[in-house]
Scaffold this active site. Structure first.
Site, PDB file in Angstrom:
ATOM      1  N   THR A 214       0.866  -1.394  -0.034  1.00  9.46           N
ATOM      2  CA  THR A 214       0.013  -0.028  -0.039  1.00  9.46           C
ATOM      3  C   THR A 214       0.803   1.311   0.178  1.00  9.46           C
ATOM      4  OG1 THR A 214      -0.300  -0.333   2.362  1.00  9.46           O
ATOM      5  CG2 THR A 214      -1.966  -1.147   1.098  1.00  9.46           C
ATOM      6  N   GLY A 215       2.112   1.022   0.576  1.00  5.00           N
ATOM      7  CA  GLY A 215       2.811   2.487   0.817  1.00  5.00           C
ATOM      8  C   GLY A 215       3.235   2.874  -0.656  1.00  5.00           C
ATOM      9  N   CYS A 216       3.872   1.543  -1.229  1.00  3.99           N
ATOM     10  CA  CYS A 216       4.242   2.007  -2.586  1.00  3.99           C
ATOM     11  C   CYS A 216       3.308   2.413  -3.676  1.00  3.99           C
ATOM     12  CB  CYS A 216       5.145   0.674  -3.050  1.00  3.99           C
ATOM     13  SG  CYS A 216       6.384  -0.310  -1.976  1.00  3.99           S
TER      14      CYS A 216
END
Length: 265
Positions: A214-216
């Site tokens: 999700t962060g990427c």
């Protein structure tokens, strides 16, 4: 899309994920889904899946430089994101190279994977703070990363705004502080401080969805919207909507469900 339409060119400088859910693989899926043309510079190769990272192989500095040259000598890159940079040497090389490039730079200060694996060497943290972050149009730390950058815990959702402002005062670049790991909140709250105003973005938590990548995905979506001409608050808001939609439409991948990058409105 017609044959004469051009796509904004974006770049990810990051590590691979052999499981396909994070890293360069997630970035490329995001770029493509949102109508950008993605280019890549690999810093590391990882052997990983959502359960964890079992091995990391760093790419040589010379080859990283050759990849950067190959991209920038041909493509009119509008925006770039950095992900897993891993070592002081890689951070120094990438930072020095990007210093002369007139592109919008989103720095995702990747330090620890969702699984808990360390993705940044201890001696690289200072280089990230001093060399890479000052070049950024935005940095996107989660709570664990913000703790390392700020030097203290962020205990609750009520502390997000003040923490974002403190981070801005230290690093003098816009901060998107991601509060998805907070224990006292029923929604995923992120706070943007651009040096002038605070913006808050909220979406409800979704049950039974793996958050690997999700962060990427979030940072690469922001990068894409910036390349398309959005203001920073607009880019973050549009990226938040995209990420939530990708989570809502998660697909079964083996043991669990993972976000689906190509979900439509």
């Amino acid at each position: 899309m017609n044959m004469t339409e051009s796509l904004p060119i974006v770049l990810t400088i990051a590590g691979s994920d052999s499981g396909g859910g994070a890293g360069v693989q997630a970035d490329l899926k995001t770029f493509s889904s949102l109508g950008a043309f993605g280019t890549t510079v690999f810093t590391c190769l990882t052997a990983q899946n959502p359960d964890g990272v079992s091995a990391i192989h760093t790419v040589s500095l010379d080859f990283i430089k050759q990849q950067l040259d190959a991209v920038f000598q041909y493509f009119p890159v509008l925006a770039c994101k950095t992900g897993m940079l891993f070592s002081e040497e890689i951070i120094s090389l990438v930072s020095e190279y990007m210093r002369s490039k007139p592109v919008k730079l989103v720095v995702d200060p990747v330090m620890v994977a969702t699984s808990g694996a360390k993705l940044l060497q201890d001696d690289a943290i200072l280089a990230l703070k001093e060399k890479c972050i000052p070049l950024a149009s935005l940095i996107t730390p989660n709570l664990d990363e913000a703790k390392l950058l700020l030097g203290k815990d962020i205990p609750s959702s009520s502390a997000l705004e003040s923490a974002a402002k403190e981070l801005y005062e230290i690093y003098k670049v816009p901060i998107l502080l991601k509060g998805g790991h907070l224990k006292d909140s029923k929604s995923a709250i992120d706070v943007l401080f651009d040096g002038k105003a605070i913006y808050s973005y909220q979406k409800p938590f979704l049950d039974l969805v793996n958050t690997h990548g999700t962060g990427c995905t979030y940072s690469s979506a922001i990068t894409t919207f910036l390349a398309k001409g959005d203001s920073l608050p607009e880019a973050v808001g549009n990226a938040k909507e995209y990420l939530h939609r990708a989570l809502e439409t998660s697909v079964t991948t083996g043991k669990t469900k993972h976000l689906f990058h190509f979900a439509k409105d």
